[in-house]
Motif scaffolding. Structure first.
Motif, PDB file in Angstrom:
ATOM      1  N   ASP A   1     -24.493  84.437  31.496  1.00  0.00           N
ATOM      2  CA  ASP A   1     -25.810  83.845  31.722  1.00  0.00           C
ATOM      3  C   ASP A   1     -26.940  84.600  31.040  1.00  0.00           C
ATOM      4  N   GLU A   2     -26.847  85.931  31.006  1.00  0.00           N
ATOM      5  CA  GLU A   2     -27.998  86.753  30.633  1.00  0.00           C
ATOM      6  C   GLU A   2     -27.879  87.451  29.285  1.00  0.00           C
ATOM      7  N   ARG A   3     -26.666  87.607  28.772  1.00  0.00           N
ATOM      8  CA  ARG A   3     -26.435  88.229  27.468  1.00  0.00           C
ATOM      9  C   ARG A   3     -27.077  89.615  27.334  1.00  0.00           C
ATOM     10  N   PRO A   4     -26.718  90.569  28.175  1.00  0.00           N
ATOM     11  CA  PRO A   4     -27.248  91.925  28.008  1.00  0.00           C
ATOM     12  C   PRO A   4     -26.749  92.548  26.710  1.00  0.00           C
ATOM     13  N   VAL A   5     -27.451  93.573  26.241  1.00  0.00           N
ATOM     14  CA  VAL A   5     -27.035  94.247  25.006  1.00  0.00           C
ATOM     15  C   VAL A   5     -26.084  95.400  25.293  1.00  0.00           C
ATOM     16  N   LEU A   6     -26.087  95.874  26.545  1.00  0.00           N
ATOM     17  CA  LEU A   6     -25.261  97.023  26.901  1.00  0.00           C
ATOM     18  C   LEU A   6     -24.849  96.902  28.363  1.00  0.00           C
ATOM     19  N   ALA A   7     -23.628  97.377  28.666  1.00  0.00           N
ATOM     20  CA  ALA A   7     -23.144  97.379  30.046  1.00  0.00           C
ATOM     21  C   ALA A   7     -22.724  98.790  30.432  1.00  0.00           C
ATOM     22  N   LEU A   8     -23.156  99.211  31.609  1.00  0.00           N
ATOM     23  CA  LEU A   8     -22.690 100.450  32.222  1.00  0.00           C
ATOM     24  C   LEU A   8     -21.631 100.048  33.233  1.00  0.00           C
ATOM     25  N   ILE A   9     -20.392 100.458  33.010  1.00  0.00           N
ATOM     26  CA  ILE A   9     -19.277  99.964  33.821  1.00  0.00           C
ATOM     27  C   ILE A   9     -18.579 101.116  34.522  1.00  0.00           C
ATOM     28  N   ASP A  10     -18.547 101.056  35.839  1.00  0.00           N
ATOM     29  CA  ASP A  10     -17.835 102.051  36.629  1.00  0.00           C
ATOM     30  C   ASP A  10     -16.327 101.841  36.466  1.00  0.00           C
ATOM     31  N   TRP A  11     -15.590 102.929  36.456  1.00  0.00           N
ATOM     32  CA  TRP A  11     -14.133 102.827  36.282  1.00  0.00           C
ATOM     33  C   TRP A  11     -13.486 102.147  37.480  1.00  0.00           C
ATOM     34  N   MET A  12     -13.878 102.565  38.684  1.00  0.00           N
ATOM     35  CA  MET A  12     -13.250 102.073  39.911  1.00  0.00           C
ATOM     36  C   MET A  12     -14.072 100.929  40.493  1.00  0.00           C
ATOM     37  N   LEU A  13     -13.552  99.720  40.388  1.00  0.00           N
ATOM     38  CA  LEU A  13     -14.212  98.533  40.909  1.00  0.00           C
ATOM     39  C   LEU A  13     -13.254  97.807  41.856  1.00  0.00           C
ATOM     40  N   PRO A  14     -13.769  97.008  42.784  1.00  0.00           N
ATOM     41  CA  PRO A  14     -12.898  96.439  43.817  1.00  0.00           C
ATOM     42  C   PRO A  14     -11.889  95.406  43.335  1.00  0.00           C
ATOM     43  N   ASP A  15     -12.224  94.624  42.300  1.00  0.00           N
ATOM     44  CA  ASP A  15     -11.323  93.542  41.902  1.00  0.00           C
ATOM     45  C   ASP A  15     -10.545  93.809  40.619  1.00  0.00           C
ATOM     46  N   MET A  16     -10.958  94.798  39.858  1.00  0.00           N
ATOM     47  CA  MET A  16     -10.283  95.151  38.606  1.00  0.00           C
ATOM     48  C   MET A  16     -10.841  96.486  38.158  1.00  0.00           C
ATOM     49  N   SER A  17     -10.066  97.272  37.448  1.00  0.00           N
ATOM     50  CA  SER A  17     -10.620  98.537  36.964  1.00  0.00           C
ATOM     51  C   SER A  17     -11.648  98.269  35.869  1.00  0.00           C
ATOM     52  N   GLY A  18     -12.644  99.138  35.807  1.00  0.00           N
ATOM     53  CA  GLY A  18     -13.642  99.009  34.760  1.00  0.00           C
ATOM     54  C   GLY A  18     -13.039  99.148  33.378  1.00  0.00           C
ATOM     55  N   LEU A  19     -11.976  99.925  33.271  1.00  0.00           N
ATOM     56  CA  LEU A  19     -11.305 100.090  31.988  1.00  0.00           C
ATOM     57  C   LEU A  19     -10.681  98.772  31.544  1.00  0.00           C
ATOM     58  N   GLU A  20     -10.022  98.069  32.470  1.00  0.00           N
ATOM     59  CA  GLU A  20      -9.408  96.789  32.110  1.00  0.00           C
ATOM     60  C   GLU A  20     -10.479  95.758  31.784  1.00  0.00           C
ATOM     61  N   LEU A  21     -11.586  95.770  32.529  1.00  0.00           N
ATOM     62  CA  LEU A  21     -12.684  94.862  32.213  1.00  0.00           C
ATOM     63  C   LEU A  21     -13.200  95.118  30.801  1.00  0.00           C
ATOM     64  N   THR A  22     -13.380  96.390  30.455  1.00  0.00           N
ATOM     65  CA  THR A  22     -13.857  96.740  29.115  1.00  0.00           C
ATOM     66  C   THR A  22     -12.892  96.252  28.051  1.00  0.00           C
ATOM     67  N   ARG A  23     -11.595  96.445  28.288  1.00  0.00           N
ATOM     68  CA  ARG A  23     -10.598  95.973  27.314  1.00  0.00           C
ATOM     69  C   ARG A  23     -10.681  94.470  27.123  1.00  0.00           C
ATOM     70  N   GLN A  24     -10.829  93.740  28.220  1.00  0.00           N
ATOM     71  CA  GLN A  24     -10.931  92.285  28.127  1.00  0.00           C
ATOM     72  C   GLN A  24     -12.192  91.854  27.391  1.00  0.00           C
ATOM     73  N   LEU A  25     -13.302  92.517  27.675  1.00  0.00           N
ATOM     74  CA  LEU A  25     -14.557  92.160  27.018  1.00  0.00           C
ATOM     75  C   LEU A  25     -14.474  92.387  25.514  1.00  0.00           C
ATOM     76  N   LYS A  26     -13.834  93.470  25.117  1.00  0.00           N
ATOM     77  CA  LYS A  26     -13.757  93.786  23.695  1.00  0.00           C
ATOM     78  C   LYS A  26     -12.821  92.839  22.948  1.00  0.00           C
ATOM     79  N   ARG A  27     -11.949  92.142  23.692  1.00  0.00           N
ATOM     80  CA  ARG A  27     -11.086  91.137  23.056  1.00  0.00           C
ATOM     81  C   ARG A  27     -11.726  89.760  23.036  1.00  0.00           C
ATOM     82  N   ASP A  28     -12.865  89.632  23.706  1.00  0.00           N
ATOM     83  CA  ASP A  28     -13.555  88.349  23.854  1.00  0.00           C
ATOM     84  C   ASP A  28     -14.635  88.233  22.781  1.00  0.00           C
ATOM     85  N   SER A  29     -14.519  87.219  21.922  1.00  0.00           N
ATOM     86  CA  SER A  29     -15.479  87.078  20.822  1.00  0.00           C
ATOM     87  C   SER A  29     -16.906  86.883  21.320  1.00  0.00           C
ATOM     88  N   ASP A  30     -17.066  86.331  22.536  1.00  0.00           N
ATOM     89  CA  ASP A  30     -18.412  86.115  23.069  1.00  0.00           C
ATOM     90  C   ASP A  30     -19.107  87.428  23.419  1.00  0.00           C
TER      91      ASP A  30
END
Length: 232
Positions: free
Chosen positions: A45-74
């Motif tokens: 929705d907001e298209r931020p330029v940068l994300a600060l992502i904690d490693w330990m998150l309740p539904d998925m690790s921040g590391l896995e989220l980062t990996r998924q984001l970097k594979r996403d062309s959007d």
């Protein structure tokens, strides 16, 4: 000029709010998410330029989220800083190899975090004080103005956002759907032909300065900004 948006993905409210407070004081607009699901919604929705992502998150690790984001062309242009209490070299290497641009261990000082954010945004070409020169056009991000050979180009807010996005991603073709997501936001439900309307308005404004050819139509694909000669 709207301040650069930074997404804070942190499940501990005191830490999240502390970071948001200091970033706001430094002139940034902040978005807050407590888990990966909420983070993905805000990214769309907001298209931020940068994300600060904690490693330990309740539904998925921040590391896995980062990996998924970097594979996403959007989200390929999104800068990421990992925030974690894990200070082992192995963890730092995993974070950086997972796609993070930097890795900050807790506890950290707000001044250090802001310095690291500023360094990354300079590196990826996102600053609030610098402009973009392309051909005869100069986009002044701080003043929210565009000039052509020194003369101001009068643009509506949507045309400015459209031109700003295209100028910061030159020579790349974007479909109407991609432009709607990047310029209007993923949750703005308008027809794709709306893009054509605003492209025409943008070209009309640029025509007065003999710069309309910078906005190029790629038949069957979309639009691009280029100062190079139009290719067939």
């Amino acid at each position: 000029m709207t301040a650069s948006k930074i997404l804070i993905v942190e499940d501990e409210p005191p830490i999240r709010e502390m970071i948001a407070f200091h970033l706001s004081r430094a002139g940034y607009e902040t978005l807050q998410a407590e888990d990966c699901r909420q983070a993905r919604q805000l990214l769309a929705d907001e298209r931020p330029v940068l994300a600060l992502i904690d490693w330990m998150l309740p539904d998925m690790s921040g590391l896995e989220l980062t990996r998924q984001l970097k594979r996403d062309s959007d989200n390929e242009d999104l800068a990421v800083i990992m925030l974690t209490a894990r200070a082992d070299e192995h963890d730092k290497v995993s974070g950086l190899q997972g796609g993070a641009d930097d890795y900050v261990t807790k506890p950290f000082s707000p001044r250090e975090l802001i310095a690291r954010i500023e360094a990354i945004l300079r590196r990826v070409g996102v600053t609030e004080n610098e402009g973009i020169d392309a051909g005869i056009l100069q986009l002044d991000a701080a003043a929210h103005r565009v000039r052509a050979a020194g003369k101001e180009v009068v643009l509506g807010p949507t045309e400015y956002r459209l031109l700003s996005f295209l100028m910061t991603h030159p020579d790349r073709v974007y479909s109407r759907a991609q432009l709607l997501d990047r310029v209007w936001g993923a949750n703005v439900y308008v027809e794709e032909r709306t893009v054509d309307v605003h492209v025409r308005r943008l070209r009309k404004a640029l025509t007065e300065h003999f710069a309309e050819h910078y906005i190029q139509t790629v038949r069957g694909a979309g639009y691009r900004f280029s100062v190079q000669e139009r290719q067939a």
